[in-house]
Design an enzyme around this catalytic site. Structure first.
Site, PDB file in Angstrom:
ATOM      1  CG  HIS A 154      -2.052  -0.955   1.113  1.00  0.00           C
ATOM      2  ND1 HIS A 154      -3.067  -1.040   2.029  1.00  0.00           N
ATOM      3  CD2 HIS A 154      -2.335  -1.878   0.158  1.00  0.00           C
ATOM      4  CE1 HIS A 154      -3.938  -1.957   1.643  1.00  0.00           C
ATOM      5  NE2 HIS A 154      -3.505  -2.490   0.522  1.00  0.00           N
ATOM      6  N   PRO A 194      -3.761  -0.734  19.457  1.00  0.00           N
ATOM      7  CG  PRO A 194      -5.723  -1.831  18.827  1.00  0.00           C
ATOM      8  CD  PRO A 194      -5.016  -1.271  20.022  1.00  0.00           C
ATOM      9  CE  LYS A 237       4.143   2.769  14.525  1.00  0.00           C
ATOM     10  NZ  LYS A 237       4.449   2.677  13.102  1.00  0.00           N
ATOM     11  CE1 TYR A 291      -0.639   4.059   9.735  1.00  0.00           C
ATOM     12  CE2 TYR A 291       0.454   3.889   7.608  1.00  0.00           C
ATOM     13  CZ  TYR A 291      -0.577   3.546   8.452  1.00  0.00           C
ATOM     14  OH  TYR A 291      -1.552   2.691   8.022  1.00  0.00           O
TER      15      TYR A 291
END
Ligand code: FAD
Ligand code: DHB
Length: 409
Positions: free
Chosen positions: A75, A295, A299, A387
């Site tokens: 992605h 969640p 991570k 992220y």
């Protein structure tokens, strides 16, 4: 009773334990894994799904990514929905790194498939697992399997047995600070037999609460929605779940209802924990045994595999080259990265989840923060760095190299 001898006993055959054992074996260090559950249970347990680039590189470097490279979904970014708008955040455009969707149980299957079968180095269905002797130089793990009592003696024990395991509980409370934070939110997680809601992940923030539309394969969706921690599951019949998902993802209810059969449903309390230090005597805590993340930022698995990699290097250094420094420095090498991930996870959790008593002021302020992210400036770059885990990865290798430098100086 049977007594065995190995170099490292690994407690727990989750991703952290299996990856550690794999790396040790690849570098000539023996280990025995002791796991409470059955193989079938581990291979079916649906949990994480989002892998960072660093995790994929670790797996590739260990020869474990053939299927991931064929079947994993790459992605470039994700959708962010709020205030009835759809924004796109491309981590590839922002910092040049994608994320990957590949189920945790697939990682576990690949790790199990890569082990030699039946070489006696992995015990499933182990009952009454107990750890002894961690302050001496001959620690051991005892358990019962198939009615037989087994004791495995080793040089070191790796506690990879998750949040509910025995490892952390074996450390005297006076020698361990256990930091915890319970967020006032839970997630209801659904595995749904339906094509993904969109081609990328959708993180959606609505005054009614947060929703996340993820996926596992082109045929299977993974959906999450925020529930108040005090709101009992019996208040969440399927009809309410679909209705809330529809509203929070800004689609009409009818379309959500058509999404497919629910294959599995879980309730996940959002919490954070960190054990400090991550080692005591000859016992090292790895992955969820040492830390849990809410969640939201995905991570847990990524940091767990990073722990395993750092500990594997340290153990290999000890057995192959007689180095003590990296092992002694394991906890101080890992904790800055763990807290970094904890900080980002907490920030994202508060950004995405409206509190039950949120006011119009809180909603407007949240919209301003989300708008800043969606604008794609320096905030978005800093966000993307956290992220996809790049900033943490930098920190991790710096800490690790720093420990090695310290030892050699
Ligand atoms: P576990 O996977 O918990 O493995 C521990 C093992 O030890 C288990 O097999 C257990 O059976 C065994 N065990 C326990 N007690 C004993 C005992 N006494 N003796 C022997 N064995 C024992 N993370 C991400 O990175 N990305 C995500 O997208 C993501 N999404 C998530 C979504 C949800 C809904 C949840 C719940 C978690 C998510 N996570 C995610 C977190 C991730 O699943 C965990 O961080 C990961 O499982 C940690 O791996 P581990 O090997 O440390 O622990
Ligand atoms: C998934 C879970 C997450 O927490 C996340 O941020 C992204 C994806 C998942 O399980 O697919």
């Amino acid at each position: 009773m049977r007594t065995l001898r190995t170099q490292v006993v690994v407690v727990g055959a989750g991703p952290a334990g299996l990856y550690l054992s794999h790396e040790l074996r690849a570098h000539g260090v023996d280990s025995v894994i002791v796991e409470r559950c059955s193989r079938e249970h581990l291979e079916r347990r649906v949990r994480a799904g989002l892998l960072e680039e660093g995790t994929v590189q670790l797996l590739r470097g260990s020869g474990l990514a053939d299927r991931l490279d064929r079947q994993g979904l790459v992605h470039d970014g994700f959708q962010l929905r709020f205030e009835d708008t759809v924004q796109r955040i491309s981590t590839v455009s922002l910092i040049g790194e994608p994320t990957y969707i590949y189920g945790q149980q697939e990682v576990v299957k690949d790790l199990l498939a890569a082990r030699p079968s039946d070489d006696g180095s992995l015990y499933f269905d182990a009952l009454d697992v107990q750890i002894a002797g961690i302050t001496g130089d001959k620690p051991s793990v005892a358990f019962t399997v198939g009615g037989e009592h087994v004791v495995v003696e080793a040089d070191f024990i790796a506690g990879c047995d998750g949040y509910h395991g025995v490892s952390r509980a074996s450390i005297p409370t006076a020698s361990l600070a256990f930091h915890t934070r319970r967020y006032p939110f839970d997630w209801i997680g659904l595995l749904v037999n339906a094509a993904p809601f969109a081609s990328e992940l959708v993180y959606s923030v609505h005054p009614r609460g947060f929703a996340l539309a993820s996926m596992r394969t082109p045929e299977v969706s993974r959906l999450y929605l925020q529930a108040d921690a005090r709101d009992e599951q019996s208040n969440w019949p399927h009809e309410r779940i679909w209705d809330e998902l529809g509203q929070r993802l800004y689609v009409d209810e009818g379309r959500m209802r058509a999404r497919g059969a629910i294959l599995e449903q879980v309730r996940v309390p959002l919490r954070a924990t960190v054990a400090e230090p991550m080692q005591f005597g000859r016992l090292f805590l790895v992955g969820d045994a040492a830390h849990i993340f809410p969640p939201t930022a995905a991570k847990g698995l990524n940091v767990a595999l990073e722990d395993s990699s750092v500990l594997a290097h340290a153990l290999i250094g000890w057995f192959r080259r007689g180095e003590a420094g990296p092992l002694e420095g394991y906890s101080s090498a890992r904790l800055p990265a763990v807290w970094r991930a904890q900080d980002f996870s907490a920030w994202l959790t508060w950004l995405f989840h409206p509190a039950a008593d949120a006011t119009a002021f809180d909603h407007r302020r949240r919209t301003a923060s989300l708008t800043r992210l969606a604008e794609g400036g320096s905030s978005a770059v800093a966000f993307a760095d956290e992220y996809v885990g790049r900033s943490r990865r930098r920190l991790s290798s710096l800490s690790y190299i720093h420990e090695l430098d310290g030892m050699e100086a």
